[in-house]
Design an enzyme around this catalytic site. Sequence first.
Site, PDB file in Angstrom:
ATOM      1  N   CYS A   1     -12.817  54.847 -17.207  1.00 37.08           N
ATOM      2  CA  CYS A   1     -11.199  54.095 -16.376  1.00 37.08           C
ATOM      3  C   CYS A   1     -11.657  52.570 -15.939  1.00 37.08           C
ATOM      4  O   CYS A   1     -10.494  51.393 -16.355  1.00 37.08           O
ATOM      5  CB  CYS A   1     -10.350  54.665 -16.129  1.00 37.08           C
ATOM      6  SG  CYS A   1      -9.286  55.781 -17.343  1.00 37.08           S
TER       7      CYS A   1
ATOM      8  N   LYS B   1       0.939  51.240 -15.342  1.00 38.65           N
ATOM      9  CA  LYS B   1       2.637  51.999 -15.510  1.00 38.65           C
ATOM     10  C   LYS B   1       3.206  50.903 -16.233  1.00 38.65           C
ATOM     11  O   LYS B   1       4.090  51.264 -17.624  1.00 38.65           O
ATOM     12  CB  LYS B   1       3.799  51.937 -14.089  1.00 38.65           C
ATOM     13  CG  LYS B   1       3.048  53.697 -13.873  1.00 38.65           C
ATOM     14  CD  LYS B   1       3.731  54.612 -14.148  1.00 38.65           C
ATOM     15  CE  LYS B   1       5.203  54.463 -14.339  1.00 38.65           C
ATOM     16  NZ  LYS B   1       5.404  55.031 -15.852  1.00 38.65           N
TER      17      LYS B   1
ATOM     18  N   HIS C   1      -3.082  52.065 -20.527  1.00 42.92           N
ATOM     19  CA  HIS C   1      -3.993  50.993 -20.256  1.00 42.92           C
ATOM     20  C   HIS C   1      -5.457  52.045 -20.920  1.00 42.92           C
ATOM     21  O   HIS C   1      -5.220  52.202 -21.512  1.00 42.92           O
ATOM     22  CB  HIS C   1      -4.230  52.791 -19.202  1.00 42.92           C
ATOM     23  CG  HIS C   1      -5.548  52.827 -18.951  1.00 42.92           C
ATOM     24  ND1 HIS C   1      -6.685  51.997 -18.289  1.00 42.92           N
ATOM     25  CD2 HIS C   1      -6.107  53.867 -18.065  1.00 42.92           C
ATOM     26  CE1 HIS C   1      -7.026  52.100 -17.468  1.00 42.92           C
ATOM     27  NE2 HIS C   1      -7.091  53.784 -17.462  1.00 42.92           N
TER      28      HIS C   1
END
Lengths: 390, 390
Positions: free
Chosen positions: A85, A332, A336
């Site tokens: 990530c 949120k 992502h």
Amino acid sequence: MKGFRDRVVIAGVGYTKFGELWDKSQEDLLVEAVYEALDDAGVEPKEIQAGWCGIQYEFTGLSGGTPAEFLKMYGIPFTRVENFCASGMDAFRNACLGVASGVYDMVLACGMEKLMDQGSRGLPDMGGARSVMMQYPPAPGMFALAATRSFEVYGWNKETLANVAVKNHEHGSHHPKAHFRKAIKKEEVLKAPIICWPLGRFDCCAMSDGSAALIITTPERAKSLKHKHDYVKVLANAISVHTMVPWFHPKYDFIGFPSTQQAGRLAYAQAGIKNPVEEIDFVECHDCFTITELLNIQDLGLCKQGDAGKLVEEGYFSYGGKLPVNVSGGLKCFGHPIGATGCRMLVELTKQLQGRADGLQVKDAKIGLAHNLGGAFTVASVTILGRNDV
Amino acid sequence: MKGFRDRVVIAGVGYTKFGELWDKSQEDLLVEAVYEALDDAGVEPKEIQAGWCGIQYEFTGLSGGTPAEFLKMYGIPFTRVENFCASGMDAFRNACLGVASGVYDMVLACGMEKLMDQGSRGLPDMGGARSVMMQYPPAPGMFALAATRSFEVYGWNKETLANVAVKNHEHGSHHPKAHFRKAIKKEEVLKAPIICWPLGRFDCCAMSDGSAALIITTPERAKSLKHKHDYVKVLANAISVHTMVPWFHPKYDFIGFPSTQQAGRLAYAQAGIKNPVEEIDFVECHDCFTITELLNIQDLGLCKQGDAGKLVEEGYFSYGGKLPVNVSGGLKCFGHPIGATGCRMLVELTKQLQGRADGLQVKDAKIGLAHNLGGAFTVASVTILGRNDV
């Protein structure tokens, strides 16, 4: 050893809207973000001397050929950076090294991911054979372990988590490029279907498509470009990589992430920051799950261990509070798209520091911090950017 | 803009044997290569400040977590670099940028690939969805197009190709770490089964497992390490990325690779090399197929266009000839574990320049060049290393 301070700056930024972009291809996304960044910098494509592109999944793209082909920037070096990530922010880091080395003085850092076309309801499996060491559960399963331990140790509960979701969705409702632009109520979060207890649907960030890009150069060259008066300084960048199987460590307590802690310490040292709460004006913090934001806030030294839950509830980390976290809406609200996220955060930081934020503008923002956490809490990256006058 | 010259050096190297290493895991391979390099440099693992690891396939490893976990080097930044067949040399390049930037002064560049366990008879498919732009044939199919065009334009034939295989296998028969250590006869090459006409089995490099590693530092620090008197200088490193679909370019002639041509030009300029034939003592050149070596030799300006076939036949590029190419045995004898290959070539160069080559030692080698070509002729990397006294 020296950091990037006063040697590397951001000359321009661009990004796509994030979301379910069924009508756009990887090519469309990268081109939109990069050409927006070039235009923002006032730099011609042919001036770019090297590029780094964060891409996690090979269905999004392979090797340096992907960005070179999509952008029609042939002949220069392009490197694909894949680091869970943190892929986007690691692409940025390598681009900064390129400029700091003096080998290049005008480079591109970008990231993209196209997740929606894969037909998966969560992150697709990486595929291929793996060693025993590389087996791991899906992300909600891993972060649920951190949540249950935090409930036990800190006395947090599902409401503590819900407050993070409510805060970030309130922020994101103002951001024109966010995937989700609707404020939500705590009751909705608490009643949402469970993905992996105690993480419900609103405790998890969504699948999403998107791309973001930054033009990186020296202070000297920035002075003759569009943002000559408000280019943004790279004060620090640190990455720390830890084990991929924390659950095999008998002493690992699941209420913090050693990689985030170490990356934070290193970045503060590089930037000369002694008291992050006082010196940093706003934070983009990896909130792939609500619990992730709470623990990362603590790991980054932005409050005492165990205090994050209470402080979120009190509005301390909200827009207008002492130290706003994820004023963009965070993962949120943006989802992502892995390779894109780190670069997107740095675009947000840059625009905030220039006083032209999309969405909520933090008042008089001088120093911002962005943070990613990836893998099984494996890799953390922290970047600190500063206004021209810091 | 400046290159790496006099700023970045190689302090130690290590590599595994290459081959069908059924009894070794990815972990085993990386650990063996890296710890050999650390030992060679006289550097403790804890002195390493950052690492870059070339890995092409995700079944070999993912993200920075893979090298960090395998090597038990936790806390520092590790980046996985994936850039087709240049992955290893691009990892090296990024590591050099890290040192040249002054942010680090002791870093690791490594690469590995474990291909044999996949059960595939050729490079496994990358998997995942692709755009129309990313469709491409398997490697033998692509390079066969270059071979047939070269037959037409240069008058080459299967014997021209066979001479390359015979040369490289003769070289590799002396190298203790090579996958294939048997000299072969031209008749064998010509009679071998066809993989993709005109490329027969001996015109193609093999599937293989392996790993290689380099410790990279500043000249200043190298002076207090084991190879204080014979550390090796990085004179130049260039990567050039071109289209992934050359067959869509109406003007592309298939008798040369624009990425190799450009990377060569850039590297020569960086190293201050005006006449490569006179100034370079030996070359490790990407020979994934026999035709690849011939065309790359020409693209690198090591002879006139069309002359490579004749010169190979005359022994000009053989050990003992004017300009030895692939004295190690090349990919033909080592196979091509993608992420490892670029680093392996640089290990060969380093040891040659230190006068301690495994296999055939080039007499009084002062400057060596290594070259990779990857993708659909997409990405080429060229590194030029020099002895301490050049």
